[in-house]
Design a protein around this motif. Structure first.
Motif, PDB file in Angstrom:
ATOM      1  N   LYS A 118      -8.841 -21.346   4.407  1.00  0.00           N
ATOM      2  CA  LYS A 118      -7.762 -20.285   3.842  1.00  0.00           C
ATOM      3  C   LYS A 118      -7.798 -18.949   4.773  1.00  0.00           C
ATOM      4  CE  LYS A 118      -5.706 -18.158   0.001  1.00  0.00           C
ATOM      5  NZ  LYS A 118      -5.555 -17.863  -1.338  1.00  0.00           N
ATOM      6  N   ASP A 119      -9.022 -18.403   5.148  1.00  0.00           N
ATOM      7  CA  ASP A 119      -9.199 -17.268   5.929  1.00  0.00           C
ATOM      8  C   ASP A 119      -8.673 -17.520   7.242  1.00  0.00           C
ATOM      9  OD1 ASP A 119     -10.161 -14.290   6.432  1.00  0.00           O
ATOM     10  OD2 ASP A 119     -11.482 -15.812   8.009  1.00  0.00           O
ATOM     11  N   GLN A 120      -8.970 -18.784   7.741  1.00  0.00           N
ATOM     12  CA  GLN A 120      -8.686 -19.039   9.059  1.00  0.00           C
ATOM     13  C   GLN A 120      -7.334 -20.082   9.427  1.00  0.00           C
ATOM     14  OE1 GLN A 120     -10.749 -18.413  12.186  1.00  0.00           O
ATOM     15  NE2 GLN A 120     -11.674 -16.937  10.771  1.00  0.00           N
ATOM     16  N   LYS A 121      -6.604 -20.005   8.154  1.00  0.00           N
ATOM     17  CA  LYS A 121      -5.285 -20.219   8.394  1.00  0.00           C
ATOM     18  C   LYS A 121      -5.202 -21.937   8.997  1.00  0.00           C
ATOM     19  CE  LYS A 121      -2.878 -15.988   8.466  1.00  0.00           C
ATOM     20  NZ  LYS A 121      -4.108 -15.226   8.125  1.00  0.00           N
ATOM     21  N   THR A 122      -6.210 -22.685   8.391  1.00  0.00           N
ATOM     22  CA  THR A 122      -6.470 -24.171   8.897  1.00  0.00           C
ATOM     23  C   THR A 122      -5.412 -25.022   8.168  1.00  0.00           C
ATOM     24  OG1 THR A 122      -7.959 -24.839   7.257  1.00  0.00           O
ATOM     25  CG2 THR A 122      -9.098 -23.794   9.383  1.00  0.00           C
ATOM     26  N   GLU A 123      -4.612 -24.813   7.288  1.00  0.00           N
ATOM     27  CA  GLU A 123      -3.875 -25.691   6.494  1.00  0.00           C
ATOM     28  C   GLU A 123      -2.927 -26.524   7.479  1.00  0.00           C
ATOM     29  OE1 GLU A 123      -0.972 -26.228   2.617  1.00  0.00           O
ATOM     30  OE2 GLU A 123      -2.060 -24.455   2.795  1.00  0.00           O
ATOM     31  N   GLY A 124      -3.034 -27.843   7.215  1.00  0.00           N
ATOM     32  CA  GLY A 124      -2.122 -28.534   8.090  1.00  0.00           C
ATOM     33  C   GLY A 124      -2.733 -28.980   9.591  1.00  0.00           C
ATOM     34  N   LYS A 125      -3.631 -28.353   9.967  1.00  0.00           N
ATOM     35  CA  LYS A 125      -4.179 -28.476  11.461  1.00  0.00           C
ATOM     36  C   LYS A 125      -5.580 -28.745  11.300  1.00  0.00           C
ATOM     37  CE  LYS A 125      -1.424 -24.478  13.058  1.00  0.00           C
ATOM     38  NZ  LYS A 125      -0.512 -25.367  14.336  1.00  0.00           N
ATOM     39  N   VAL A 126      -6.576 -28.164  10.784  1.00  0.00           N
ATOM     40  CA  VAL A 126      -8.031 -28.463  10.438  1.00  0.00           C
ATOM     41  C   VAL A 126      -8.452 -28.822   9.163  1.00  0.00           C
ATOM     42  CG1 VAL A 126     -10.518 -27.923  11.201  1.00  0.00           C
ATOM     43  CG2 VAL A 126      -8.632 -27.358  12.768  1.00  0.00           C
TER      44      VAL A 126
END
Length: 188
Positions: A118-126
């Motif tokens: 969540k902190d690194q905004k990985t949703e949909g990517k990693v």
């Protein structure tokens, strides 16, 4: 007799031997049992978001091409500033090259991995998967002992898995550095 003295007055040969032993003990990068290109991925369970949400690596990689990379610890400086962000920024490019999924694994609990994602905004990517007991790291023989991070951790590496088989593997020479396992260096 001509002896070259180095740090703390130790003879050069003795210092070199001590450094070599230290490196072998704490940053061993290969062994007879270490995973190799051509091997099948181990049949281990990782965890996503909750301790009850198991993700079997063998099942995850069946019938598709997956990039998996491992880091020594979530929220650590090298992992948070360089390693994970590189894969997040290159996710769309990798998917255009035929990668179905990009997976980040660390020896942490699933709650920590979810918060880090969540902190690194990985949703949909990693996809962020936890290896809380180092089951994957041990099965691949890619563990490293890092006392200040809690003991046994995963070495830093990246791999491409095609239908359950490892087709590319990059293990950092010292087990923790940031060079060959970065998104820019992955061999798809």
């Amino acid at each position: 007799m001509n002896v070259t003295l180095t740090a703390k007055g130790l003879p050069a040969g003795l210092l070199k031997r001590h450094l070599s032993n230290f490196t072998k003990r704490f940053f061993q990068t290969s062994s007879a049992n270490m995973v190799q290109v051509g091997d099948s991925v181990p049949n281990v369970d990782l965890f996503e978001n909750l301790p009850t949400n198991k993700v079997n690596l063998t099942e995850l990689s069946q019938g598709k091409k997956v990039v998996l990379f491992a880091v020594p610890g979530a929220f650590t400086p090298g992992c948070s500033k360089t390693h994970l962000p590189g894969y997040v920024s290159k996710a769309d490019e990798m998917k255009k090259q035929g990668i179905s999924e990009i997976v980040c694994v660390s020896v942490n609990d699933p709650f920590v991995m979810a918060a880090w994602g969540k902190d690194q905004k990985t949703e949909g990517k990693v996809r962020m998967l936890a290896d809380p007991s180092a089951s994957l790291a041990k099965a691949l023989d890619l563990t490293v002992e890092i006392g200040p991070l809690g003991g046994v951790r995963s070495k830093r590496y990246s791999m491409v898995i095609d239908n359950g088989k490892i087709t590319s593997l990059q293990v950092e020479p010292d087990g923790t550095g940031l060079s060959c396992s970065l998104a820019e260096a992955i061999k798809i």
